[in-house]
Design a protein around this motif. Structure first.
Motif, PDB file in Angstrom:
ATOM      1  N   ILE A  67     -11.704   7.221   8.018  1.00  0.00           N
ATOM      2  CA  ILE A  67     -10.408   6.947   8.630  1.00  0.00           C
ATOM      3  C   ILE A  67      -9.494   8.135   8.320  1.00  0.00           C
ATOM      4  CG2 ILE A  67     -10.672   4.456   8.456  1.00  0.00           C
ATOM      5  CD1 ILE A  67      -8.793   4.553   6.014  1.00  0.00           C
ATOM      6  N   VAL A  68      -8.279   8.125   8.850  1.00  0.00           N
ATOM      7  CA  VAL A  68      -7.285   9.124   8.486  1.00  0.00           C
ATOM      8  C   VAL A  68      -6.129   8.408   7.796  1.00  0.00           C
ATOM      9  CG1 VAL A  68      -7.944  10.689  10.346  1.00  0.00           C
ATOM     10  CG2 VAL A  68      -6.155   9.000  10.748  1.00  0.00           C
ATOM     11  N   LEU A  69      -5.235   9.190   7.176  1.00  0.00           N
ATOM     12  CA  LEU A  69      -4.187   8.590   6.347  1.00  0.00           C
ATOM     13  C   LEU A  69      -3.358   7.558   7.116  1.00  0.00           C
ATOM     14  CD1 LEU A  69      -2.860  11.582   4.224  1.00  0.00           C
ATOM     15  CD2 LEU A  69      -4.028   9.529   3.395  1.00  0.00           C
ATOM     16  N   SER A  70      -3.040   7.860   8.357  1.00  0.00           N
ATOM     17  CA  SER A  70      -2.210   6.937   9.128  1.00  0.00           C
ATOM     18  C   SER A  70      -2.931   5.641   9.478  1.00  0.00           C
ATOM     19  CB  SER A  70      -1.724   7.618  10.410  1.00  0.00           C
ATOM     20  OG  SER A  70      -2.828   8.030  11.204  1.00  0.00           O
ATOM     21  N   ASP A  71      -4.266   5.601   9.277  1.00  0.00           N
ATOM     22  CA  ASP A  71      -5.057   4.412   9.601  1.00  0.00           C
ATOM     23  C   ASP A  71      -5.116   3.404   8.461  1.00  0.00           C
ATOM     24  OD1 ASP A  71      -5.724   5.639  11.993  1.00  0.00           O
ATOM     25  OD2 ASP A  71      -7.690   6.322  11.289  1.00  0.00           O
ATOM     26  N   ILE A  72      -4.523   3.696   7.315  1.00  0.00           N
ATOM     27  CA  ILE A  72      -4.729   2.848   6.141  1.00  0.00           C
ATOM     28  C   ILE A  72      -4.341   1.387   6.384  1.00  0.00           C
ATOM     29  CG2 ILE A  72      -3.946   2.428   3.771  1.00  0.00           C
ATOM     30  CD1 ILE A  72      -4.072   5.458   3.337  1.00  0.00           C
ATOM     31  N   PRO A  73      -3.189   1.077   6.992  1.00  0.00           N
ATOM     32  CA  PRO A  73      -2.889  -0.345   7.228  1.00  0.00           C
ATOM     33  C   PRO A  73      -3.941  -1.039   8.091  1.00  0.00           C
ATOM     34  CG  PRO A  73      -0.914   0.981   7.477  1.00  0.00           C
ATOM     35  CD  PRO A  73      -2.066   1.949   7.389  1.00  0.00           C
ATOM     36  N   GLU A  74      -4.385  -0.368   9.157  1.00  0.00           N
ATOM     37  CA  GLU A  74      -5.424  -0.962  10.021  1.00  0.00           C
ATOM     38  C   GLU A  74      -6.736  -1.119   9.254  1.00  0.00           C
ATOM     39  OE1 GLU A  74      -2.180   0.329  12.448  1.00  0.00           O
ATOM     40  OE2 GLU A  74      -3.335   1.455  10.975  1.00  0.00           O
ATOM     41  N   ALA A  75      -7.064  -0.149   8.403  1.00  0.00           N
ATOM     42  CA  ALA A  75      -8.293  -0.227   7.613  1.00  0.00           C
ATOM     43  C   ALA A  75      -8.242  -1.404   6.643  1.00  0.00           C
ATOM     44  CB  ALA A  75      -8.507   1.082   6.852  1.00  0.00           C
ATOM     45  N   VAL A  76      -7.103  -1.614   6.000  1.00  0.00           N
ATOM     46  CA  VAL A  76      -6.958  -2.759   5.098  1.00  0.00           C
ATOM     47  C   VAL A  76      -7.138  -4.062   5.875  1.00  0.00           C
ATOM     48  CG1 VAL A  76      -5.309  -4.048   3.667  1.00  0.00           C
ATOM     49  CG2 VAL A  76      -5.520  -1.559   3.407  1.00  0.00           C
ATOM     50  N   ALA A  77      -6.571  -4.139   7.068  1.00  0.00           N
ATOM     51  CA  ALA A  77      -6.706  -5.350   7.886  1.00  0.00           C
ATOM     52  C   ALA A  77      -8.167  -5.612   8.243  1.00  0.00           C
ATOM     53  CB  ALA A  77      -5.866  -5.220   9.154  1.00  0.00           C
ATOM     54  N   LEU A  78      -8.911  -4.561   8.593  1.00  0.00           N
ATOM     55  CA  LEU A  78     -10.326  -4.739   8.944  1.00  0.00           C
ATOM     56  C   LEU A  78     -11.132  -5.238   7.753  1.00  0.00           C
ATOM     57  CD1 LEU A  78     -10.784  -1.550  11.135  1.00  0.00           C
ATOM     58  CD2 LEU A  78     -10.886  -3.924  11.936  1.00  0.00           C
ATOM     59  N   LEU A  79     -10.843  -4.716   6.558  1.00  0.00           N
ATOM     60  CA  LEU A  79     -11.545  -5.196   5.369  1.00  0.00           C
ATOM     61  C   LEU A  79     -11.139  -6.631   5.044  1.00  0.00           C
ATOM     62  CD1 LEU A  79     -11.542  -2.035   3.071  1.00  0.00           C
ATOM     63  CD2 LEU A  79     -13.368  -2.901   4.547  1.00  0.00           C
ATOM     64  N   ALA A  80      -9.879  -6.977   5.276  1.00  0.00           N
ATOM     65  CA  ALA A  80      -9.452  -8.366   5.095  1.00  0.00           C
ATOM     66  C   ALA A  80     -10.218  -9.291   6.034  1.00  0.00           C
ATOM     67  CB  ALA A  80      -7.946  -8.487   5.336  1.00  0.00           C
ATOM     68  N   LEU A  81     -10.439  -8.840   7.276  1.00  0.00           N
ATOM     69  CA  LEU A  81     -11.217  -9.630   8.240  1.00  0.00           C
ATOM     70  C   LEU A  81     -12.650  -9.799   7.750  1.00  0.00           C
ATOM     71  CD1 LEU A  81     -11.498 -11.035  10.984  1.00  0.00           C
ATOM     72  CD2 LEU A  81     -11.956  -8.786  12.005  1.00  0.00           C
ATOM     73  N   ASP A  82     -13.250  -8.733   7.245  1.00  0.00           N
ATOM     74  CA  ASP A  82     -14.608  -8.829   6.706  1.00  0.00           C
ATOM     75  C   ASP A  82     -14.678  -9.868   5.596  1.00  0.00           C
ATOM     76  OD1 ASP A  82     -15.303  -6.770   8.412  1.00  0.00           O
ATOM     77  OD2 ASP A  82     -15.280  -5.222   6.855  1.00  0.00           O
ATOM     78  N   ARG A 126      -1.666  -9.967  14.337  1.00  0.00           N
ATOM     79  CA  ARG A 126      -0.505 -10.701  13.817  1.00  0.00           C
ATOM     80  C   ARG A 126      -0.526 -10.741  12.293  1.00  0.00           C
ATOM     81  NH1 ARG A 126      -1.767 -13.837  18.533  1.00  0.00           N
ATOM     82  NH2 ARG A 126      -3.000 -15.312  17.305  1.00  0.00           N
ATOM     83  N   TRP A 127      -1.713 -10.876  11.704  1.00  0.00           N
ATOM     84  CA  TRP A 127      -1.838 -10.836  10.237  1.00  0.00           C
ATOM     85  C   TRP A 127      -1.345  -9.486   9.708  1.00  0.00           C
ATOM     86  CZ3 TRP A 127      -4.205  -7.753   6.648  1.00  0.00           C
ATOM     87  CH2 TRP A 127      -4.394  -8.271   5.365  1.00  0.00           C
ATOM     88  N   LEU A 128      -1.745  -8.407  10.367  1.00  0.00           N
ATOM     89  CA  LEU A 128      -1.340  -7.069   9.935  1.00  0.00           C
ATOM     90  C   LEU A 128       0.162  -6.875  10.082  1.00  0.00           C
ATOM     91  CD1 LEU A 128      -1.892  -4.203   8.992  1.00  0.00           C
ATOM     92  CD2 LEU A 128      -2.556  -3.624  11.335  1.00  0.00           C
ATOM     93  N   ALA A 129       0.756  -7.420  11.138  1.00  0.00           N
ATOM     94  CA  ALA A 129       2.204  -7.284  11.330  1.00  0.00           C
ATOM     95  C   ALA A 129       2.962  -7.896  10.158  1.00  0.00           C
ATOM     96  CB  ALA A 129       2.613  -7.951  12.640  1.00  0.00           C
ATOM     97  N   ARG A 130       2.433  -9.004   9.611  1.00  0.00           N
ATOM     98  CA  ARG A 130       3.080  -9.629   8.454  1.00  0.00           C
ATOM     99  C   ARG A 130       2.808  -8.866   7.166  1.00  0.00           C
ATOM    100  NH1 ARG A 130       0.785 -14.072  11.146  1.00  0.00           N
ATOM    101  NH2 ARG A 130      -0.904 -14.194   9.608  1.00  0.00           N
TER     102      ARG A 130
END
Length: 326
Positions: free
Chosen positions: A246-261, A187-191
């Motif tokens: 990661i791959v280019l299309s993974d960047i939003p998910e990667a940012v979310a994972l680092l935000a979680l960390d 949900r955080w990533l969706a926003r």
């Protein structure tokens, strides 16, 4: 150089460890016993052997071990060779939740199957599950300083053997907490997704570029087939968090994972540098606040559940513990 020992019971391994660091002290004094630029590049790898009749399932480790705290305590967080398993499984999990917003298709054995399929299996991960083919898992979380100055091996391993020993019948609390945490992150990533943008420019060796959040620089990208993302601190060459492969299309998910960390490090009270991107830093603190509202997602709650699982196993199968000599 690397020193290797054969498989040993934990108490015997602790005896060998003591003999080794006493010998090293005699040879070279206490130089190796303190953190410095030389020992920072050294580590202590601990291999866990399954033994006869047991399995080392990646999903049990991923659900039951707080790698973030373990790596932070050993000053091994975000290094090139100690990525979290959560970085390996998090991208496909977040992509799944984008189409399954309640996680209803991750009930039963589904979550475990997803985690096992995507677990990190190379020397870039602190828990290297490629070694399962040889019957053991390689743990790369521990620093040289923890080898020389840390407590007993059993205390340092803490929850790892207990997490591997969680039986399927007792795994529900861990699966439930993990699912809730990633639903919250989804949900955080969706926003946040609409605030993310990135660019790349071809270089001599690899493409490079930047990720932006809310129109301001957030991190540095390097792409050579796979992509590495480093989040900027306040200095020009200061990075506060990293995710690789990661791959280019993974960047939003990667940012979310680092935000979680970063959010969980805040909640753990681990001192860290802040992002120079003020909008992102506020979003991280908001995520940290949302995580705190659910006490069941904390590291201490996870450890308490492991202790409860251990008590249940002892109660239901006392003959196993008697035979094991415990």
């Amino acid at each position: 150089m690397e020193l290797l020992t054969p498989p040993l019971p934990l108490d015997d391994a602790e005896t060998v460890r003591t003999e080794l660091f006493e010998a090293i002290y005699e040879i070279d004094g206490d130089f190796n016993f303190f953190a410095n630029e030389h020992t920072a590049n050294c580590g202590w790898h601990i291999n866990i052997d399954a033994g006869d009749g047991f399995r080392l399932d990646p999903d049990r480790f991923i659900l039951g071990v707080d790698e973030l705290l373990l790596l932070a305590n050993n000053d091994r967080l975000f290094s090139r060779y100690t990525a979290l398993q959560r970085h390996a499984v998090g991208v496909p999990l977040l992509r799944h939740l984008a189409h399954d917003p309640t996680g209803k298709f991750l009930l039963g054995s589904a979550l475990g199957n997803l985690l096992d399929a995507h677990a990190g299996r190379d020397k870039g991960y602190a828990a290297n599950f490629a070694k399962l083919l040889k019957g053991y898992v390689e743990l790369r979380h521990f620093s040289a300083e923890s080898f020389f100055n840390g407590p007993h091996l059993i205390e340092q391993l803490e929850r790892i053997p207990a997490a591997f020993a969680v039986w399927p019948a007792h795994s529900h609390p861990f699966e439930q907490a993990f699912r809730r945490k990633f639903l919250l992150l989804s949900r955080w990533l969706a926003r946040a997704r609409c605030k993310l943008a990135w660019d790349l420019t071809q270089g001599l060796v690899a493409a490079e570029g930047r990720v932006h959040f809310a129109g301001e620089p957030l991190g540095h990208l390097m792409a050579n087939g796979l992509v590495e993302l480093n989040l900027f601190g306040h200095g020009d060459y200061e990075y506060i968090a990293t995710i690789r492969d990661i791959v280019l299309s993974d960047i939003p998910e990667a940012v979310a994972l680092l935000a979680l960390d970063l959010a969980e490090l805040t909640n753990l009270g681990v001192r860290q540098r802040a992002s120079r991107n003020k909008s992102f830093q506020r979003a991280v603190l908001q995520l940290a606040g949302q995580l705190r509202k659910d006490p069941g997602l904390s590291s201490s709650a996870q450890l308490e559940e492991l202790a409860n699982a251990e008590k249940l196993r002892r109660k239901m199968h006392p003959q196993f513990y008697a035979a094991a000599g415990t």
